[in-house]
Scaffold this motif. Structure first.
Motif, mmCIF file in Angstrom:
data_model
loop_
_atom_site.group_PDB
_atom_site.id
_atom_site.type_symbol
_atom_site.label_atom_id
_atom_site.label_comp_id
_atom_site.label_asym_id
_atom_site.label_seq_id
_atom_site.Cartn_x
_atom_site.Cartn_y
_atom_site.Cartn_z
ATOM 1 N N ASP A 93 3.177 -10.002 0.166
ATOM 2 C CA ASP A 93 2.065 -10.325 -0.728
ATOM 3 C C ASP A 93 0.754 -9.816 -0.125
ATOM 4 O OD1 ASP A 93 0.006 -11.740 -2.232
ATOM 5 O OD2 ASP A 93 1.598 -13.058 -2.948
ATOM 6 N N TYR A 94 0.015 -9.004 -0.891
ATOM 7 C CA TYR A 94 -1.264 -8.480 -0.400
ATOM 8 C C TYR A 94 -2.188 -9.593 0.085
ATOM 9 C CZ TYR A 94 -0.199 -4.110 -2.972
ATOM 10 O OH TYR A 94 0.360 -2.952 -3.446
ATOM 11 N N GLU A 95 -2.137 -10.732 -0.601
ATOM 12 C CA GLU A 95 -3.035 -11.832 -0.276
ATOM 13 C C GLU A 95 -2.808 -12.356 1.138
ATOM 14 O OE1 GLU A 95 -4.451 -16.148 -2.188
ATOM 15 O OE2 GLU A 95 -2.881 -14.961 -3.148
ATOM 16 N N LEU A 96 -1.624 -12.103 1.674
ATOM 17 C CA LEU A 96 -1.250 -12.642 2.982
ATOM 18 C C LEU A 96 -1.369 -11.623 4.116
ATOM 19 C CD1 LEU A 96 1.918 -14.556 1.744
ATOM 20 C CD2 LEU A 96 -0.350 -15.518 2.180
ATOM 21 N N LEU A 97 -1.805 -10.428 3.809
ATOM 22 C CA LEU A 97 -1.994 -9.408 4.850
ATOM 23 C C LEU A 97 -3.281 -9.712 5.606
ATOM 24 C CD1 LEU A 97 -0.953 -6.291 2.759
ATOM 25 C CD2 LEU A 97 0.258 -7.178 4.764
ATOM 26 N N LYS B 47 -8.285 2.658 -0.187
ATOM 27 C CA LYS B 47 -8.860 2.978 1.116
ATOM 28 C C LYS B 47 -8.497 1.902 2.140
ATOM 29 C CE LYS B 47 -13.241 4.011 3.435
ATOM 30 N NZ LYS B 47 -14.716 4.153 3.267
ATOM 31 N N GLN B 48 -8.571 0.639 1.726
ATOM 32 C CA GLN B 48 -8.188 -0.455 2.621
ATOM 33 C C GLN B 48 -6.704 -0.360 2.987
ATOM 34 O OE1 GLN B 48 -9.174 -3.995 0.453
ATOM 35 N NE2 GLN B 48 -11.372 -3.644 0.548
ATOM 36 N N PHE B 49 -5.872 -0.029 2.000
ATOM 37 C CA PHE B 49 -4.433 0.045 2.264
ATOM 38 C C PHE B 49 -4.119 1.157 3.268
ATOM 39 C CE2 PHE B 49 -0.003 1.029 1.616
ATOM 40 C CZ PHE B 49 0.573 -0.219 1.429
ATOM 41 N N ILE B 50 -4.743 2.301 3.087
ATOM 42 C CA ILE B 50 -4.471 3.438 3.968
ATOM 43 C C ILE B 50 -4.960 3.173 5.393
ATOM 44 C CG2 ILE B 50 -5.099 5.844 4.438
ATOM 45 C CD1 ILE B 50 -5.041 6.286 1.384
ATOM 46 N N THR B 51 -6.164 2.622 5.524
ATOM 47 C CA THR B 51 -6.753 2.458 6.860
ATOM 48 C C THR B 51 -6.228 1.224 7.593
ATOM 49 O OG1 THR B 51 -8.649 1.274 5.903
ATOM 50 C CG2 THR B 51 -8.867 3.660 6.204
#
Length: 400
Positions: free
Chosen positions: A113-117, A357-361
């Motif tokens: 879940d993205y919220e938990l990253l 951008k957040q996902f890649i970095t």
């Protein structure tokens, strides 16, 4: 490892994407990552825009290993024994997604879940919240404009990107109104940006309550401005977040002294509501427009008039405090409620670009490395048919 950007099936339609055409092309060309895009007619970037950058657009996705989406995937669209990234909205026992999580367990899917990253300090690494705050603040003023007729403002959804909104802000004249903003996280900072770009002056909370202004103003509240400990001890932030049931609301002066409320807090179940329905019925209650970006539905909410979610196509409903029921919007006896729960979808290209951008970095390196990732492990709700240890509290709910 083959990654697929999946099409969204959520209704109302979701047009955001985890990665833009340029970002997918970068991952393929520069990092040699095998990534494809599932064809979609509703995505904010067309299939042609991906193809123009030599990104494969496909209809068959079963051969992929990892699927990146945005909103919840319908249970019948889930493919067994795969890895999925999306916002699942399950960790608060959201009833509408109970069957989704049950199906994920049956199909032995790994749900991240993205919220938990988060990083090691528990800080979220990826989110759309900033854009939710931006669009929420814009919609608050749009609602006021519709209600009062004092100025005109287009919807954010009708603008290609935020720079066009800024051009419009420079040309409008907003009357002397008072706006109270709650929340200081991503949502709060997004709302703050828009209010400032609109030329609305920020005032410290104490001066906001005491002053009279002939120009539009807003104030941004921290928890100690709207809550106090029941035992009379000085406000302690750590106590508030660990045991909010020991606090009472002190928001009433802002309810008396504001025309618009923009709510961007993260609601905690035991925390006091800003005000009660009875207080909304009081003649001194002055708020006429509430943009509830948090969108927690009453009675489990910080705002008792958030009785349902509104939509991008139908963004505002009226709430009659005297009856406690929904009514038509833009009536003098009612409070206008803007409670859209997918606000970034009104600014989808800007929001998708920032999210990608957040996902890649911050995330992609964890996904492609050979060693197990602690970050991804923390964000995994379920895997191989079982809930992960941090989410075993959901077991009784799923079995009920």
């Amino acid at each position: 490892m083959k990654i697929c950007i999946i099409k969204e099936h959520k209704y109302p339609p979701e047009s955001r994407t985890p990665l833009t055409p340029a970002q997918v092309a970068f991952l393929r060309d520069e990092l040699d990552i095998d990534i494809v895009v599932e064809s979609s007619e509703s995505r904010c970037y067309s299939d042609a825009e991906y193809r123009n950058l030599r990104v494969p657009v496909v209809n068959e996705i079963e051969g992929c290993d990892i699927f990146l989406g945005v909103k919840e995937v319908p249970p019948d669209k889930l493919i067994s024994d795969k890895i999925y990234f999306f916002f699942s909205h399950t960790i608060k026992r959201q009833e509408q997604n109970k069957h989704l999580l049950q199906t994920i367990l049956v199909k032995r899917i790994r749900l991240i879940d993205y919220e938990l990253l988060t990083n090691m300090h528990g800080q979220r690494l990826i989110a759309f919240g900033h854009f939710a705050g931006m669009v929420g603040a814009h919609n608050a003023l749009w609602t006021w404009a519709k209600r009062s007729g004092s100025f005109t403002l287009p919807r954010m959804k009708d603008l290609m990107h935020y720079e066009l909104a800024k051009e419009i802000y420079s040309k409008i004249t907003i009357p002397p109104i008072k706006i109270v903003l709650t929340g200081t996280g991503r949502v709060g900072t997004g709302a703050l940006l828009v209010l400032r770009d609109m030329g609305i002056k920020q005032i410290e909370p104490e001066a906001y309550l005491e002053g009279s202004f002939n120009y539009p103003v807003f104030t941004q509240l921290l928890p100690h401005h709207y809550a106090a400990q029941k035992d009379g001890d000085p406000f302690d932030k750590s106590v508030f977040y660990n045991d909010p049931s020991e606090f009472i609301s002190t928001f009433w002066p802002y309810a008396i002294g504001s025309n618009i409320m923009i709510n961007g807090i993260y609601y905690m179940e035991e925390a006091p509501a800003f005000f009660t329905l009875k207080e909304m019925q009081h003649t001194d209650f002055n708020i006429e427009v509430i943009a509830d970006i948090s969108c927690d539905i009453a009675p489990h909410s910080s705002i008792p008039s958030t009785v349902r979610i509104s939509t991008i196509d139908d963004p505002v409903f009226g709430f009659d405090p005297q009856t406690g029921l929904e009514t038509q919007p833009f009536q003098s006896h009612a409070v206008d409620m803007m409670t859209i729960d997918n606000l970034p979808n009104e600014l989808p290209r800007d929001a998708s670009k920032a999210f990608g951008k957040q996902f890649i970095t911050r995330i992609m390196g964890e996904l492609i490395k050979t060693d197990p990732s602690e970050m991804l492990e923390r964000a995994t709700i379920a895997e191989k048919g079982h809930l992960k240890p941090g989410f075993l509290y959901l077991e009784d709910w799923l079995n009920s």
